[in-house]
Design a protein around this motif. Structure first.
Motif, PDB file in Angstrom:
ATOM      1  N   ALA A 113       0.834  -1.192   0.000  1.00 56.79           N
ATOM      2  CA  ALA A 113       0.000   0.000   0.000  1.00 56.79           C
ATOM      3  C   ALA A 113       0.868   1.241   0.000  1.00 56.79           C
ATOM      4  N   ALA A 279      -8.507  -6.525   1.184  1.00 54.28           N
ATOM      5  CA  ALA A 279      -8.798  -5.633   0.053  1.00 54.28           C
ATOM      6  C   ALA A 279      -9.535  -6.356  -1.056  1.00 54.28           C
ATOM      7  N   THR A 361      -5.857  -1.136  -0.967  1.00 49.34           N
ATOM      8  CA  THR A 361      -6.134  -0.815   0.423  1.00 49.34           C
ATOM      9  C   THR A 361      -7.584  -0.367   0.496  1.00 49.34           C
ATOM     10  N   GLY A 365      -5.193   2.827  -3.082  1.00 48.51           N
ATOM     11  CA  GLY A 365      -4.202   1.955  -3.708  1.00 48.51           C
ATOM     12  C   GLY A 365      -4.550   1.612  -5.139  1.00 48.51           C
TER      13      GLY A 365
END
Length: 432
Positions: A113, A279, A361, A365
């Motif tokens: 990230a 995620a 994330t 991200g």
């Protein structure tokens, strides 16, 4: 007395005793220990040597012990020097590895990230920035052409005036962007740094996007809230739509939508749902030369979809937590099925649902190479497995078609970012 000297003397004393014991065996096998008084100030080692019976042997033993001690000392010094060299090399290796950037994780979906950058990769130079901004301007010009087509089809004086105003704004913005990027490249004084300048350009673009959105409102004032499509014209890391509410915990689901794209390779990520700590809780992605995949709790099933032909396609994916059974439908027809996709793992609540980008994330991200490029409409989610008939009704625009009970496609349910646009869309017209 020094510790080493004491140790040598004790060893000498023991050797003396052993020799005496050995010699005593010649006299009936009885052991004798001979103790000799030593003056207070006399060296014990010297006294022992003086009073020992086999003096020459003991002298040889003492010399050997001293030589052994010296060899041990030398070995210890060498080992200490080796330890210092290895410690120094390890420190250098750690400092070099710490300076290197983190590698992307396999598949591109799980990289480390980083701080979200709404204008693109911060490592890009001014030339890359100019290219990115030029692409954004092309997107805005495309929207202008759409407005122009709208004005021709409706013969509206108001739409023409809006079109002229928009053209003027785009021309002004293009001049400002080129001027500011040239300033970055030439290194003119007065600009603190490239990051600050990008922030100003991004702010200008955001303002223009808002103005375009206001102009586009004239087209959709009278249309139903569900008759719209989202358009992602460029592969960026800042164009996306965010669903305003999270998903509940689900033990079964059906996800359906209309997609249109001719992007290659891969259409990107139509949607991704991330929760704290995971995620890839629920993701639909077609990235690189891989087939389209559905991810649940980071477990993957490959889907038999072929949709990047520039035409509208209706796709649905169903899944149940029991045995992880899934089915895939394209244009109302079942194309594939399987099992063992995250079995007995319920979809977790309190996450974030994003359209058009893949999350590495929670809420960020984004990677431009995984972004969705194309049009998306009628995105619905149910917390149950729809029947074959229900899915067919959705794909054929039947009057019996239902809307998602977990998420239903409505303009008021989404926030749009980065220049993704909304246009009028009716699925049934696309089929005719």
């Amino acid at each position: 007395m020094h510790a080493t000297k004491k140790a040598v003397c004790w060893r000498l004393f023991l050797c003396s005793c052993l020799l005496l014991e050995s010699s005593s065996q010649d006299f009936g096998g009885q052991t004798q220990f001979i103790c000799t008084s030593v003056p207070k100030d006399m060296d014990i080692c010297a006294a022992t040597l003086q009073n020992s019976v086999p003096g020459e042997d003991l002298k040889t033993t003492v010399m050997q012990l001293r030589e052994t001690v010296l060899q041990q000392k030398e070995t210890i010094m060498n080992q200490k020097e080796t330890i210092r060299e290895l410690t120094s090399k390890l420190a250098r290796c750690e400092s070099q590895s710490g300076a290197e950037p983190g590698d992307a994780r396999p598949g591109g979906r799980r990289k480390d990230a980083g701080t979200k950058n709404t204008m693109g990769d911060v490592s890009r130079g001014p030339a890359d920035t100019l290219t990115q901004l030029s692409q954004t301007l092309q997107s805005l010009k495309q929207r202008l052409e759409n407005l122009e087509q709208f004005s021709r089809s409706n013969n509206s004086v108001q739409a023409n005036s809006l079109k002229d105003l928009l053209q003027s704004k785009i021309d002004d913005l293009e001049k400002q962007v080129l001027s500011r990027v040239n300033s970055i490249e030439e290194g003119k004084p007065g600009l603190r740094n490239e990051t600050e300048q990008r922030g100003r350009v991004e702010s200008t673009l955001t303002t223009l996007h808002q103005r375009i959105t206001d102009l586009e409102k004239g087209q959709r004032e009278n249309r139903p809230l569900d008759k719209f499509q989202l358009t992602f014209p460029l592969r960026t890391n800042y164009m996306y739509a965010k669903v305003k509410k999270s998903l509940p915990e689900m033990y079964a689901l059906t996800v359906c939508m209309w997609l249109k794209s001719n992007a290659s390779p891969g259409v990107g990520t139509p949607f991704s749902y991330a929760v704290p700590g995971q995620a890839n809780e629920l993701v639909l992605i077609e990235w690189g030369n891989n087939p389209m995949e559905i991810l649940i709790n980071d477990k993957v099933a490959k889907l038999p979809f072929l949709i990047n032909d520039g035409k509208w396609h209706h796709i649905c994916v169903t899944w149940t937590t029991r045995d992880g059974v899934w089915e895939a439908f394209q244009d109302g027809v079942k194309r594939g099925s399987g099992e063992n996709l995250a079995p007995y793992h319920p979809i977790k609540p309190q996450g974030l649902l994003i359209l058009g980008q893949e999350q590495d994330t929670l809420g960020g991200g984004f990677d431009a190479t995984q972004a969705f490029v194309g049009d998306l409409a009628n995105f619905h989610i149910w917390d149950r497995k729809l029947s074959v008939g229900e899915i067919y009704n959705l794909a054929t625009c039947s009057s019996k078609a239902q809307v998602g009970n977990v998420f239903a496609w409505m303009e008021t349910s989404l926030d749009i970012y980065g220049g993704a646009s909304k246009w009028t869309f009716e699925a049934c017209r696309q089929l005719n």
